[in-house]
Design a protein around this motif. Structure first.
Motif, PDB file in Angstrom:
ATOM      1  N   GLN A  71      19.517 -10.299  -7.559  1.00 29.96           N
ATOM      2  CA  GLN A  71      19.519  -9.084  -8.375  1.00 29.96           C
ATOM      3  C   GLN A  71      18.245  -8.266  -8.225  1.00 29.96           C
ATOM      4  O   GLN A  71      17.178  -8.796  -7.934  1.00 29.96           O
ATOM      5  N   VAL A  72      18.378  -6.967  -8.466  1.00 30.59           N
ATOM      6  CA  VAL A  72      17.221  -6.106  -8.707  1.00 30.59           C
ATOM      7  C   VAL A  72      17.262  -5.698 -10.174  1.00 30.59           C
ATOM      8  O   VAL A  72      18.339  -5.534 -10.755  1.00 30.59           O
ATOM      9  N   MET A  73      16.074  -5.541 -10.769  1.00 30.33           N
ATOM     10  CA  MET A  73      15.996  -5.293 -12.214  1.00 30.33           C
ATOM     11  C   MET A  73      14.868  -4.317 -12.527  1.00 30.33           C
ATOM     12  O   MET A  73      13.791  -4.403 -11.947  1.00 30.33           O
ATOM     13  N   SER A  74      15.124  -3.415 -13.477  1.00 28.93           N
ATOM     14  CA  SER A  74      14.093  -2.524 -14.014  1.00 28.93           C
ATOM     15  C   SER A  74      13.873  -2.867 -15.476  1.00 28.93           C
ATOM     16  O   SER A  74      14.839  -3.110 -16.208  1.00 28.93           O
ATOM     17  N   LEU A  75      12.622  -2.860 -15.905  1.00 36.88           N
ATOM     18  CA  LEU A  75      12.300  -3.199 -17.294  1.00 36.88           C
ATOM     19  C   LEU A  75      11.664  -2.003 -17.995  1.00 36.88           C
ATOM     20  O   LEU A  75      10.582  -1.556 -17.607  1.00 36.88           O
ATOM     21  N   GLY A  76      12.314  -1.531 -19.035  1.00 34.90           N
ATOM     22  CA  GLY A  76      11.772  -0.429 -19.837  1.00 34.90           C
ATOM     23  C   GLY A  76      11.245  -0.955 -21.149  1.00 34.90           C
ATOM     24  O   GLY A  76      11.873  -1.811 -21.776  1.00 34.90           O
ATOM     25  N   LYS A  89       0.831  -1.208   0.000  1.00 37.67           N
ATOM     26  CA  LYS A  89       0.000   0.000   0.000  1.00 37.67           C
ATOM     27  C   LYS A  89       0.865   1.259   0.000  1.00 37.67           C
ATOM     28  O   LYS A  89       1.892   1.318   0.670  1.00 37.67           O
ATOM     29  N   GLY A  90       0.419   2.258  -0.772  1.00 39.00           N
ATOM     30  CA  GLY A  90       1.038   3.569  -0.707  1.00 39.00           C
ATOM     31  C   GLY A  90       2.451   3.625  -1.239  1.00 39.00           C
ATOM     32  O   GLY A  90       3.227   4.515  -0.890  1.00 39.00           O
ATOM     33  N   LEU A  91       2.800   2.668  -2.079  1.00 36.23           N
ATOM     34  CA  LEU A  91       4.152   2.627  -2.646  1.00 36.23           C
ATOM     35  C   LEU A  91       3.990   2.552  -4.159  1.00 36.23           C
ATOM     36  O   LEU A  91       3.398   1.603  -4.670  1.00 36.23           O
ATOM     37  N   ALA A  92       4.469   3.552  -4.863  1.00 37.77           N
ATOM     38  CA  ALA A  92       4.279   3.606  -6.318  1.00 37.77           C
ATOM     39  C   ALA A  92       5.437   2.940  -7.034  1.00 37.77           C
ATOM     40  O   ALA A  92       6.576   2.954  -6.543  1.00 37.77           O
ATOM     41  N   THR A  93       5.163   2.348  -8.185  1.00 39.14           N
ATOM     42  CA  THR A  93       6.194   1.727  -9.029  1.00 39.14           C
ATOM     43  C   THR A  93       5.953   2.194 -10.455  1.00 39.14           C
ATOM     44  O   THR A  93       4.950   1.839 -11.066  1.00 39.14           O
ATOM     45  N   PRO A  94       6.866   2.999 -11.014  1.00 35.85           N
ATOM     46  CA  PRO A  94       6.573   3.611 -12.322  1.00 35.85           C
ATOM     47  C   PRO A  94       6.672   2.648 -13.495  1.00 35.85           C
ATOM     48  O   PRO A  94       5.920   2.751 -14.456  1.00 35.85           O
ATOM     49  N   TRP A  95       7.625   1.720 -13.439  1.00 40.12           N
ATOM     50  CA  TRP A  95       7.833   0.742 -14.502  1.00 40.12           C
ATOM     51  C   TRP A  95       8.013  -0.613 -13.848  1.00 40.12           C
ATOM     52  O   TRP A  95       8.411  -0.686 -12.684  1.00 40.12           O
ATOM     53  N   PRO A  96       7.761  -1.705 -14.567  1.00 36.73           N
ATOM     54  CA  PRO A  96       7.898  -3.028 -13.955  1.00 36.73           C
ATOM     55  C   PRO A  96       9.305  -3.250 -13.396  1.00 36.73           C
ATOM     56  O   PRO A  96      10.292  -2.889 -14.035  1.00 36.73           O
ATOM     57  N   ARG A  97       9.348  -3.842 -12.217  1.00 39.06           N
ATOM     58  CA  ARG A  97      10.630  -4.184 -11.598  1.00 39.06           C
ATOM     59  C   ARG A  97      10.585  -5.641 -11.160  1.00 39.06           C
ATOM     60  O   ARG A  97       9.526  -6.167 -10.852  1.00 39.06           O
ATOM     61  N   LEU A  98      11.772  -6.250 -11.139  1.00 40.71           N
ATOM     62  CA  LEU A  98      11.888  -7.632 -10.690  1.00 40.71           C
ATOM     63  C   LEU A  98      12.930  -7.696  -9.589  1.00 40.71           C
ATOM     64  O   LEU A  98      13.863  -6.900  -9.561  1.00 40.71           O
TER      65      LEU A  98
END
Lengths: 336, 336, 336, 336
Positions: free
Chosen positions: A248-253, A234-243
């Motif tokens: 590892q942490v990953m961002s997907l554009g 709740k109350g936590l925004a995520t602009p683009w998909p992340r894994l």
């Protein structure tokens, strides 16, 4: 901690969704639920032999049938939906791939058209050996079989889009969708920003494996048995998909041209690193510039997808997404 | 087999080359020679502390000084030059990186301009520990040091271009040049098509490591001691740079937009697989689509670079490039 | 004002230049000189009938032969070279065009490759009627002739590049070169930033007309008689090619992808408007956004070119480039 | 021929549509009907002075309010909807433009992100003089007013998308939508392929004028009074939006990167010319290559738009789209 709620769901053919957004939910689920799902392959199961040419046996745009959408109770715009993939396993003994006229990265397409004739349409059927964990390619032009590692993944996973849009299950974007990234495999937690009440997530388009870029546009397509855990932040925004994986942490554009998909993934990772590890933007930019791994995911869909990955071991431990991944990983291990 | 000829060469500052093509050779070498070279870092060695801002201490376009060019005896257009990297080791105890105004992937640039002000210019100095094989980042905005694996590579390597062109050492293209790919490391054999008599190859722009994409445009830049073996493959053409390691074959495409670099790398790998393993184009396309790894190399240079990699173990053994890699690998082991 | 110096020059075949930069000047000229030149067509004059397929009668990269380069006395880096086109007239009664395998905007190319077969190669010969000012197309697939307006222009015009580079006469960039814009016609003054001593400009690649984008990659190619006036503006830099006609100012951006060519042209025009009409950047951005005309020039060369044009009548009179265009226009009228 | 049915419709604020597709029709209309419509400006009428910054007075994504959608009786997938614009006239005495943070062609954006700070937000109010047919710009940074020709147009016009998709009114694609082309002005007939029963077309986003490319992302935005005639062409498919004026035929491609929008527009025009004037594809490709005009429309929306235009006078008369344009033009003249 009590036992999680478990829901088993296998869609009827009539229940498939073909879009993200614009479809009524098939089930309502509570955060913390474990879902045991089945998803049909991208061709709707209709390509079973090398004679089943997709242009004959499928009816565009009825590809990438989705299992879902699921309404997550309490999910509202501004929240983050976490989907932890406990297992992704092929449910049949074969997978199918193909070249499809005017589709793929090494041909003209309706959105990058030319005057050259189409490439021939051809189907390849792969054998799956779940014990040996292999998926075997057979050449058509000579007697050659190639054993490749079985590496099951979901091509599509995501939520309903923002702005009241409805997107085909062929499209990847900030809502997820047809990301076609091999990183979306068992053991990974996927984070998506919630755009509509209930989030309305769905999954589909299982691949026994795919190359990075999905060059011809079609992976080793297979129906999948999928177990996943649903969580809501709740109350936590995520602009683009992340894994997030154990390592590892990953961002997907996802965008066109491909450099913009790259820019989205890299700048999202820079933002993430800056926020979690309390660096200013330039320090995070510098660190990502030296440490990032950047595999291409797809260069064939309406948007192209690039992944930006960072090894967690490079950095001090941080409670990424409130420790969600570790918690769901533990829960998954307890499922038996 | 007799002992190879060994040549040691360390350029004077006045001997640096700043272009591929258009420069007289510094030395003539015979195929089979072992070269022990030194190359200065991208900044000409002038960025040594966090106060050495590149805009003050370098004089554009005098970046990426090249060691070379070397004239390879017998090399003619239509041949392939093979350069086997025996070792690439930093020659100082530090490396330098920076953000440079209007340069990098997450800023407007002269070739993708806008009206926003430049990002601040900042320098980071990395510590190199050759024993522990680490290169250490230090944040400016908080007290944080991050140890990253030392993974030395050459940012630039290539031959004189075709068509009588002369290209800056900032440019990657079919002649090689500023490929900025972490795959160009010790143990790898690089293949380049020869465009002019003597091939006229050079090297430079050493990196202690870089992320895939070289996001901010500057890696952990360092002067390098390089040992390489020169080989010539007569009558064998190579359209785009290729690499071979013990485990993989790789094609490198450089172009804009990034999807065209992807297309070049993938279609070159498809051609290569079709030729070496005698598949028709569609069969090779299909196999590459499921098996390829596709890391981005750079999204900051005048052309962007993408790598397409294939595990050799997936395929039956084949005498790629006449067995050159195995032969040079053996020779390298014998150098002591 | 004394009579200008007049120089007549028609290159021998052996004198053609094939690059911008890297070639010794054929003549030295003083600012203020009038040059009467002849330039061969892009095919070197070898495509004369529909049976002269370019792949047979030309020898790549020997296309776009240049008349020049000319050394302009006193020209130094940081100056601007002005070339006023007094007249551009076809010197023969026909022009030639063609489809060339793997070249053009509606086919895969070596830098945007795929697996589809090439389009057929075909030649079209156009009739030129200088009295009626027409150039006539003849269809091959039916009996149809189409009269199009004769609108002669130069495909290539430019100076030696910066950074010590040498670029093929097929390439447009900040030095000019193969801009392939129909705006480069008689009556226009072209401004180029000088990169090397003497500027070393050349011209070539005459077109009797071309569509905006030069879609198939080949215009109605023709040898041209060209009269131009050379002027030098000391101490005035020009970052990208600019044109001025009696009615318009224009900036030409060349890059890939095409949106970056657009961005270069638009931001250069914004800078120009801000400087000449003393607006801040945002005011100039706004005005250009409502008033600009933006025809595509080419989408087939190694860089793509876009033109940003502004009607001078919209704005108060300003002494653009020190009034050069008006002065040269008057001089041209006096030539008789 | 009887008098056409006339329908007058002015939406309430609550009736605005914000998407193409996904909205119930506001009215049903018969082919042949004349519609007298009003559309609010892109800002919902909320930007009226230079102090009304869009980020404060609009609530994203509530921009580009649509008038419609209209259900056209008898329209089915595979048909073509023709909309003839009889008149497009500003309904107020002013128009508004602005720079909006991280929006426009000369700034980073969420889909092409970077780390630079946003450009300042600023509003410009234009005066409209309908008698003199001017729209006047006022600079903020100095005392300068610039009179530009009034050239009213519709930024958005289109039908519901295919594949069950719903797209924001900010998006241009094969269904039309936010094309942002100055060619969509009075006197023009617009052709759209029908994707869903009833076609469900809408209009909006009036511009008093815009530059080609809409560089800053915002034109001289104005509410508009629009008169248009609706026609339906049964059994005739239209793949991408096309326009016809008294003098020209035009194809509009929308995609990223911009060269793909160019390719779509050019190849659609080639197909159109080949079909209407019975040339084979290569002959049409050649003719278009010499005769086409190619203005950029927008380089700021989620897809970019390019127009390919051909003068009808170059070609023998042909009954394009069954003579629809001439018929509707005559009907329009009879409306009084």
């Amino acid at each position: 901690m009590s036992d999680p709620v478990r829901l088993r769901y296998r869609p009827e053919t009539s229940e498939y969704a073909w879009t993200f957004g614009g479809v009524a939910p098939v089930r309502r689920v509570r955060p913390g639920s474990v879902l045991e799902l089945w998803s049909e392959d991208a061709f709707g199961g209709s390509v079973r032999t090398v004679d089943d040419l997709p242009s004959r046996v499928t009816r565009f745009p009825f590809v990438n049938p989705q299992t879902g959408p699921f309404y997550v109770e309490g999910a509202e715009p501004g929240d983050t939906l976490a989907l932890h993939l406990v297992s992704v396993e092929p449910s049949r003994s074969w997978a199918a791939s193909a070249t499809i006229p005017f589709f793929g990265a090494l041909t003209s397409t309706p959105r990058g058209p030319g005057l050259q004739p189409a490439l021939p349409e051809r189907v390849w059927i792969y054998d799956i050996d779940r014990t040996r964990r292999t998926v075997t390619y057979h050449a058509a032009s000579r007697d050659l079989a190639v054993e490749l590692p079985l590496d099951p993944m979901l091509g599509t996973i995501g939520v309903a889009p923002s702005r009241g849009e409805v997107r085909s299950s062929l499209v990847p974007d900030s809502h997820g969708g047809n990301l076609d990234s091999p990183e979306v495999r068992a053991g990974v937690t996927c984070y998506f920003g919630v755009n509509v009440e209930g989030a309305l997530f769905s999954i589909g388009d299982g691949h026994c494996r795919q190359g990075e870029g999905e060059t011809c546009g079609v992976a080793a397509e297979a129906a999948m048995d999928v177990v996943l855990v649903v969580e809501l932040l709740k109350g936590l925004a995520t602009p683009w998909p992340r894994l997030e994986s154990d390592t590892q942490v990953m961002s997907l554009g996802s965008a066109r041209p491909l450099e913009d998909a790259f820019r989205i993934a890299q700048s999202d990772l820079v933002d993430w690193v800056a926020a979690e590890w309390r660096l200013d933007a330039l320090d995070a930019y510098q660190l990502v510039s030296q440490a990032v791994e950047t595999p291409v995911a797809n260069v064939v869909d309406p948007n192209y997808t690039v992944v930006a990955k960072l090894q967690k071991r490079y950095l001090p431990a941080a409670p990424v997404y409130r420790g969600t991944h570790a918690r769901l990983r533990a829960l998954a291990r307890g499922l038996g």
